[in-house]
Design an enzyme around this catalytic site. Structure first.
Site, short mmCIF file in Angstrom:
data_model
loop_
_atom_site.label_atom_id
_atom_site.label_comp_id
_atom_site.label_asym_id
_atom_site.label_seq_id
_atom_site.Cartn_x
_atom_site.Cartn_y
_atom_site.Cartn_z
N GLU A 1 -5.71 8.85 7.73
CA GLU A 1 -6.12 8.42 6.50
C GLU A 1 -7.41 8.84 6.33
OE1 GLU A 1 -5.42 4.43 4.76
OE2 GLU A 1 -4.60 3.92 6.46
N ASN B 1 -7.05 6.04 -1.78
CA ASN B 1 -5.74 4.93 -1.33
C ASN B 1 -5.99 3.77 -2.52
OD1 ASN B 1 -3.95 3.30 -0.51
ND2 ASN B 1 -4.57 3.78 1.56
N CYS C 1 -4.85 -2.95 2.96
CA CYS C 1 -4.57 -2.88 4.37
C CYS C 1 -5.72 -3.03 5.17
CB CYS C 1 -3.84 -1.48 4.62
SG CYS C 1 -3.27 -1.49 6.46
N GLU D 1 0.83 -1.02 -0.03
CA GLU D 1 0.05 0.18 0.10
C GLU D 1 0.76 1.18 0.04
OE1 GLU D 1 -1.18 0.87 3.87
OE2 GLU D 1 -3.42 1.71 3.16
N LYS E 1 -9.48 1.82 -1.91
CA LYS E 1 -9.53 1.36 -0.62
C LYS E 1 -11.01 1.73 -0.16
CE LYS E 1 -7.10 1.39 3.87
NZ LYS E 1 -5.78 1.80 4.54
N ASN F 1 0.35 -0.95 5.50
CA ASN F 1 1.24 -0.10 6.34
C ASN F 1 0.52 -0.16 7.47
OD1 ASN F 1 3.27 2.04 4.73
ND2 ASN F 1 1.62 1.44 3.57
N1 CDT Z 1 -2.94 1.49 6.52
C1 CDT Z 1 -3.86 0.80 7.14
O1 CDT Z 1 -5.14 0.58 6.83
N2 CDT Z 1 -3.55 0.71 8.41
C2 CDT Z 1 -4.31 0.20 9.58
C3 CDT Z 1 -3.83 0.59 10.89
C4 CDT Z 1 -4.64 0.30 12.03
S1 CDT Z 1 -5.75 1.71 12.13
C5 CDT Z 1 -4.98 3.05 12.77
C6 CDT Z 1 -4.46 -1.19 9.48
O2 CDT Z 1 -5.51 -1.73 9.42
O3 CDT Z 1 -3.48 -2.08 9.46
#
Ligand code: CDT
Length: 322
Positions: free
Chosen positions: A153, A117, A179, A48, A134, A204
């Site tokens: 995000e 995204n 993600c 991502e 996304k 990420n």
């Molecule tokens: N990039 C992304 O979606 N990261 C989220 C982090 C947790 S929510 C702050 C994930 O689900 O891995």
């Protein structure tokens, strides 16, 4: 039985610094693509937001409401206004030269000024198959100074209403998620209902989860738990690929994996940096699950699943409208 074997790579990335140029990142992506070609891969998945640092960790505009205001020069610099762009064209060219397709996550800024995204899927001849925006956007909309770092995000990306399309590509049926989408069973099931055989998922994932740090120690467990369950319950291969390591002071999960339709992990990264893992993915193996235990047409009961689409939040007995 006829088999369709696709050698697939997951090109895990280590950190991308705030000052790292697109050209430097694309060089890293090309090096990993060459590793993938040497390993016999026809498809390589990148993470991502692979082209830049994970910029939602910073409040980059002047607004204290939901609207993005003020000088957006740095913020806008993290987005792509076209794909391929001048900076990413060498990756597309290398894909066509090597015969290695890819999926690549990036921040998309549309001509209308909408921010998504996005992940693009590219075939072995360098042509664009399609893109996914996304759906489940995590984090928060407003600057929250109490956090060690932001997860903005929800400020910088719209939720996509386009759902989870799948694509006939790579001699199979390929889907994409991004993600946080991987944590939601609906993601996999909507693609499972379209016969998906391989899902690529870039992520990420910071190891510190500010709203509930008791979850920090479980980040790796939860990552594999959701993707293994999604693979098994839908009889599909899943490729989960991280941008991991410590990026601008924030430690993120690595542990990229390739998961079989059985739910078993068949390849896993061992570093937190740039690393190519690969596996021989027999797309016909999906039928073992799709035509037996998870024969949807025979066993699913959509007539009793109405709440899944009719309702958003949970309503316990005695709560809600009378
Ligand atoms: N990039 C992304 O979606 N990261 C989220 C982090 C947790 S929510 C702050 C994930 O689900 O891995």
């Amino acid at each position: 039985m006829r088999t369709r074997v696709l050698n697939v790579g997951a090109a895990q990335l280590g950190p991308v610094g705030r000052g790292e140029s697109r050209a430097e990142v694309v060089d890293r992506l090309i090096a990993l693509m060459r590793d993938a070609a040497a390993a016999g891969c026809e498809l390589v998945a990148y993470p991502e937001l692979a082209l830049t640092t994970f910029f939602p960790r910073w409040h980059l505009d002047d607004g204290d409401g939901v609207e993005i205001t003020g000088d957006t020069t740095e913020l806008d610099g993290y987005y792509e206004t076209r794909m391929p762009s001048a900076a990413t064209q060498p990756l597309f060219d290398e894909a066509a030269r090597l015969g290695v397709g890819f999926s690549l996550g990036y921040a998309e800024l549309t001509p209308e000024g909408r921010r998504f995204n996005t992940t693009v899927l590219v075939e072995r001849d360098g042509s664009v198959v399609g893109r996914f925006r996304k759906v489940h956007i995590p984090g928060h909309e407003l600057h929250e100074p109490w956090r060690q770092f932001q997860h903005l995000e929800r400020r910088y990306f719209e939720e996509s209403d386009e759902g989870f399309p799948v694509f006939r590509a790579f001699d199979g049926v390929v889907g994409i998620a991004t993600c946080n989408d991987r944590r939601w069973p609906e993601t996999y099931r909507v693609m499972g209902l379209q016969g998906v055989e391989l899902i690529v998922i870039g992520y990420n994932t910071p190891l510190h989860y500010a709203p509930d740090p008791t979850q920090n120690a479980l980040a790796a467990f939860h990552n594999h738990l959701v993707m293994q369950a999604g693979a098994y319950q839908n009889g599909t291969w899943v490729v989960g690929v991280a941008k991991g390591g410590t990026e601008e002071g924030v430690e993120s999960l690595a542990q990229s994996v390739i998961i079989a339709p059985s739910g078993q992990i068949v390849a896993q990264a061992v570093t937190t940096g740039d690393e190519l893992i690969s596996a021989r993915c027999d797309l016909d193996w999906c039928r073992h699950y799709k035509e037996t235990l998870f024969d949807f047409a025979r066993y699913r009961r959509p007539e009793v699943y109405g709440r899944i689409t009719a309702q958003k939040g949970a309503i316990a007995p005695g709560e809600g409208a009378t």
